[in-house]
Design a protein around this motif. Structure first.
Motif, PDB file in Angstrom:
ATOM      1  N   VAL A  12      67.798 -32.283  -4.648  1.00  0.00           N
ATOM      2  CA  VAL A  12      67.950 -32.542  -3.041  1.00  0.00           C
ATOM      3  C   VAL A  12      67.685 -34.533  -3.011  1.00  0.00           C
ATOM      4  N   ASN A  16      70.790 -36.165  -0.626  1.00  0.00           N
ATOM      5  CA  ASN A  16      70.813 -36.914   0.835  1.00  0.00           C
ATOM      6  C   ASN A  16      71.267 -37.818  -0.158  1.00  0.00           C
ATOM      7  N   TRP A  40      61.100 -29.757   2.929  1.00  0.00           N
ATOM      8  CA  TRP A  40      61.807 -29.076   1.862  1.00  0.00           C
ATOM      9  C   TRP A  40      61.455 -28.876   0.196  1.00  0.00           C
ATOM     10  N   ASP A  41      62.377 -27.800  -0.688  1.00  0.00           N
ATOM     11  CA  ASP A  41      62.091 -27.243  -1.885  1.00  0.00           C
ATOM     12  C   ASP A  41      63.334 -28.409  -2.448  1.00  0.00           C
ATOM     13  N   GLY A  45      66.123 -27.687  -1.405  1.00  0.00           N
ATOM     14  CA  GLY A  45      65.973 -27.938  -0.521  1.00  0.00           C
ATOM     15  C   GLY A  45      65.929 -27.073   0.017  1.00  0.00           C
ATOM     16  N   ALA A  46      65.865 -25.680   0.849  1.00  0.00           N
ATOM     17  CA  ALA A  46      66.111 -24.457   1.207  1.00  0.00           C
ATOM     18  C   ALA A  46      63.937 -24.727   2.459  1.00  0.00           C
ATOM     19  N   PHE A  47      63.313 -25.049   3.223  1.00  0.00           N
ATOM     20  CA  PHE A  47      62.919 -24.348   4.384  1.00  0.00           C
ATOM     21  C   PHE A  47      61.724 -23.890   3.896  1.00  0.00           C
ATOM     22  N   GLN A  54      54.865 -26.140   5.400  1.00  0.00           N
ATOM     23  CA  GLN A  54      56.353 -26.971   5.319  1.00  0.00           C
ATOM     24  C   GLN A  54      55.324 -28.941   4.852  1.00  0.00           C
ATOM     25  N   ASN A  61      56.435 -33.793  -1.341  1.00  0.00           N
ATOM     26  CA  ASN A  61      57.907 -34.215  -1.457  1.00  0.00           C
ATOM     27  C   ASN A  61      57.165 -36.499  -1.295  1.00  0.00           C
ATOM     28  N   GLU A 120      66.737 -32.147  10.123  1.00  0.00           N
ATOM     29  CA  GLU A 120      67.036 -30.772   9.353  1.00  0.00           C
ATOM     30  C   GLU A 120      66.836 -29.576  10.416  1.00  0.00           C
ATOM     31  N   ASP A 122      65.722 -27.053  10.518  1.00  0.00           N
ATOM     32  CA  ASP A 122      64.295 -26.370  10.063  1.00  0.00           C
ATOM     33  C   ASP A 122      63.282 -26.777  10.046  1.00  0.00           C
ATOM     34  N   MET A 123      63.490 -27.919   9.774  1.00  0.00           N
ATOM     35  CA  MET A 123      62.754 -29.300   9.401  1.00  0.00           C
ATOM     36  C   MET A 123      61.619 -29.302  11.163  1.00  0.00           C
TER      37      MET A 123
END
Length: 135
Positions: A12, A16, A40-41, A45-47, A54, A61, A120, A122-123
């Protein structure tokens, strides 16, 4: 700014860099500054939509970004800015819980802001830090 060294972790972080034209971290003398890290993972990149999960992932991260740039991690962090959608007691409690886990021996400077949207869809959190590279 060719005198600065920028860093991006795999998956990711590098995605990015290509997609959004920014880096995850930069070294400036004896400091590392990190871009806002979302929850994000870092592989996909999944949330996770749950705020506690999160925020926990965003802290991991930040650790990844700092270590990718050659730092030791949260133990060197002296400044934290966090951005939240929404900002509420649950989010603040999750932040403090993570501060206690990741920085048990010091209390950094912290600015915490509620915003209407992050980078993003879902952030729900974004955490940026500055770390000092002690010898």
């Amino acid at each position: 700014m060719s005198h600065l060294t920028y860093y991006n972790y795999d998956k990711v972080g590098k995605r990015n860099q290509q997609t959004f034209k920014y880096s995850q971290a930069v070294r400036i003398g004896d400091r590392i500054e990190c871009s806002g890290q979302g929850g994000w993972d870092p592989q996909t990149g999944a949330f996770n939509r749950e705020i506690n999960a999160q925020i926990d992932q965003a802290f991991r991260n930040v650790e990844l970004a700092l270590k990718t740039a050659g730092g030791k991690g949260w133990e060197q962090v002296y400044r934290v800015n966090s951005y939240h959608v929404p900002i509420n007691n649950e989010a603040l409690e999750a932040m403090v819980r993570n501060f206690r886990v990741w920085m048990p021996d010091h209390e950094p400077l912290w600015t915490c802001v509620g915003v209407t949207r992050l980078g993003e869809d879902d952030m729900r959190v974004e955490i940026e830090v500055v770390a000092h590279l002690s010898s």
